[in-house]
Scaffold this active site. Structure first.
Site, mmCIF file in Angstrom:
data_model
loop_
_atom_site.group_PDB
_atom_site.id
_atom_site.type_symbol
_atom_site.label_atom_id
_atom_site.label_comp_id
_atom_site.label_asym_id
_atom_site.label_seq_id
_atom_site.Cartn_x
_atom_site.Cartn_y
_atom_site.Cartn_z
ATOM 1 C CD GLU A 163 49.996 52.433 -3.845
ATOM 2 O OE1 GLU A 163 50.735 53.408 -3.711
ATOM 3 O OE2 GLU A 163 50.216 51.331 -3.304
ATOM 4 C CD GLU A 358 51.626 47.889 -4.797
ATOM 5 O OE1 GLU A 358 52.034 48.453 -3.771
ATOM 6 O OE2 GLU A 358 51.631 48.412 -5.919
HETATM 7 O O1 IFM Z 1 56.844 50.436 -4.096
HETATM 8 C C1 IFM Z 1 55.570 50.907 -3.830
HETATM 9 C C2 IFM Z 1 54.651 50.680 -5.017
HETATM 10 O O2 IFM Z 1 55.141 51.269 -6.177
HETATM 11 C C3 IFM Z 1 53.290 51.266 -4.736
HETATM 12 N N1 IFM Z 1 52.782 50.804 -3.480
HETATM 13 C C4 IFM Z 1 53.618 50.846 -2.321
HETATM 14 C C5 IFM Z 1 54.968 50.207 -2.628
HETATM 15 C C6 IFM Z 1 55.876 50.278 -1.385
HETATM 16 O O3 IFM Z 1 56.059 51.599 -0.997
#
Ligand code: IFM
Length: 453
Positions: A163, A358
């Site tokens: 990210e 994710e």
């Molecule tokens: O926990 C985070 C992760 O570290 C990065 N993406 C979003 C998740 C939820 O906020």
């Protein structure tokens, strides 16, 4: 409908969020170790000093992953655990932790998918300017080499950076994440450019040094626009909303094309250059070849999207949440079609296999009187999103894998331990792990390769 035969089913976590052992065995300090000391920066002053104590309990955790039936585990490597000062000396005990973790995963037939960087930047390098320093890509390449040299005899799949949008947007623009900066436009563009260069340098390093044949990619969180219906004009409006570069998105880190065109097309987008060329380093063109070093897949972290339509006059309308619309524990919208349109738009533009790196939700979970954790919302949420990803695959998107966020409840950055994203419940007082109902459900989904969704 099923996913392709070699579709990868996994779950994910990140070093600072689960490992704990913040100062053990020679680990250096990260910017999150520093940021969590700042007053009012994190919910109730929580820190990742112990987190899930995964550093000591990794064997138990891998056994639970096996019980869930994971085929792959996406974890991140703590840069300052491996190199306490970010560059120079390697901390043998630190890298040994990842050696043991990888061995344990392989012994249980779970494929390791490490992410080289998930936000716990070495504090010593931050003092040298961090991502603002034009040498930062060299530092990242040096760290990557140290890791690849030691793990790539057993690890073949790599994610470079998690990210980058959040690193810029929350870490360097609003300052609600470490290192807590609020930089100016020029500096934000430099941070972005240096992160892109670091990604490219890491891919080149992996290719040059990996012992096993390597696959590599990045794990961005791409804002997704969902057309309100299948009308052609609405689909076009959504595509434009995803890919137009605007002043607001570019400088705050949220423009999809400002990040992805350099990586996949080897150039900054024209509309973005009109806004930001004057802030880029003079020799930025010299870096584009390395930034676009060929990758094998495009990761995408996805949680919620926005709904858009085209108005009669051609302007794009963004639809706010409807009254009483379902929201997650974090008050994020539940927008399953994002896992159709996001992968579809990204695949159409960049033509790379898509791995959902994710996806999940935070939920108010607790251990019930029967000793179990009942989380029907997580099951329903994940089922809805996965069905949409499956629909994308049926419509021609190369859907390569899915990693649920997260394998276990963990330290949710500025929200501390308030938000629970795990398939496994963690009692942070006792460190007791309990599989949630969703973990058992996910196990059946994996077994059927998504046929039962
Ligand atoms: O926990 C985070 C992760 O570290 C990065 N993406 C979003 C998740 C939820 O906020």
């Amino acid at each position: 409908m099923t996913f392709k035969k070699d579709f990868i089913w996994g779950a994910a976590a990140a070093s600072y969020q689960i490992e704990g052992a913040h100062d053990e065995d020679g680990k250096g300090m990260s910017i999150w170790d520093n940021f969590t000391e700042k007053e009012n920066a994190v919910y109730q002053g929580h820190t990742g000093q112990t987190a899930c104590d995964h550093y000591h309990r990794y064997k138990e955790d891998v056994a639970l992953m096996k019980q869930v039936g994971l085929q792959a585990y996406r974890f991140s490597i703590s840069w300052p655990r491996v190199m306490p000062e970010g560059i120079g000396a390697i901390n043998t005990k630190g890298i040994d932790f990842y050696n043991r973790l990888v061995d344990e995963l392989l012994a249980k037939d779970i494929m390791p998918f490490p992410t080289l960087f998930h936000w716990d930047y070495p504090y010593e390098l931050y003092l040298k300017g961090g991502w603002l320093n034009p040498d930062s890509p060299k530092w990242f390449a040096e760290y990557t080499a140290a890791v690849v040299d030691r793990l790539s005899d057993r690890v073949g799949n790599w994610f470079t950076i998690n990210e980058p949008q959040v690193i810029v947007g929350l870490g360097h623009c609003t300052g609600i994440h470490a290192p807590g900066l609020q930089l100016q436009k020029r500096e934000l563009v430099h941070v972005t450019h240096n992160i892109l260069r670091s990604h490219g340098a890491a891919v080149e390093t992996i290719r040059a040094r990996s012992i096993l044949p390597s696959k590599a990619g990045i794990a961005p969180v791409c804002p997704v626009a969902i057309p309100v219906d299948n009308g052609q004009q609405n689909i076009e409006a959504a595509g434009a909303a995803m890919f137009n570069v605007t002043d607001k998105d570019l400088f705050t880190g949220w423009s999809n094309r400002w990040w992805l065109d350099p990586i996949f097309k080897g150039e900054y987008p024209e509309d973005g250059l009109k806004l930001a060329a004057r802030y880029l380093p003079a020799n930025f063109q010299d870096h584009m070849k390395s930034i676009s070093a060929p990758t094998d897949f495009l990761g995408n972290n996805h949680y919620e999207g926005i709904y858009v339509s085209a108005d009669k006059d051609g302007t794009t309308r963004i639809h706010p949440p409807k009254e009483g619309e379902p929201l997650t524990g974090f008050n994020w919208r539940v927008t399953p079609e994002g896992l159709y349109w996001g992968p579809r738009f990204l695949y159409e533009r960049y033509n790379k296999p898509i791995i959902i790196t994710e996806n999940g939700l935070s939920n108010k979970d607790w251990v019930a009187l029967d000793g179990k954790v009942h989380d029907p919302q997580r099951i329903d949420f994940t089922q809805r999103y996965l069905r949409e990803f499956q629909r994308a695959a049926a419509d021609g998107v190369d859907a390569a894998g899915y990693f649920h966020w997260s394998i276990m409840d963990n330290f949710e950055w500025a929200f501390g331990y308030k938000e629970r994203f795990g398939l496994i419940h963690v009692d942070f007082q006792t460190q007791k792990r309990t599989l949630k109902d969703s973990a058992c459900w996910y196990s059946d989904v994996i077994k059927s390769n998504g046929k039962n969704l």
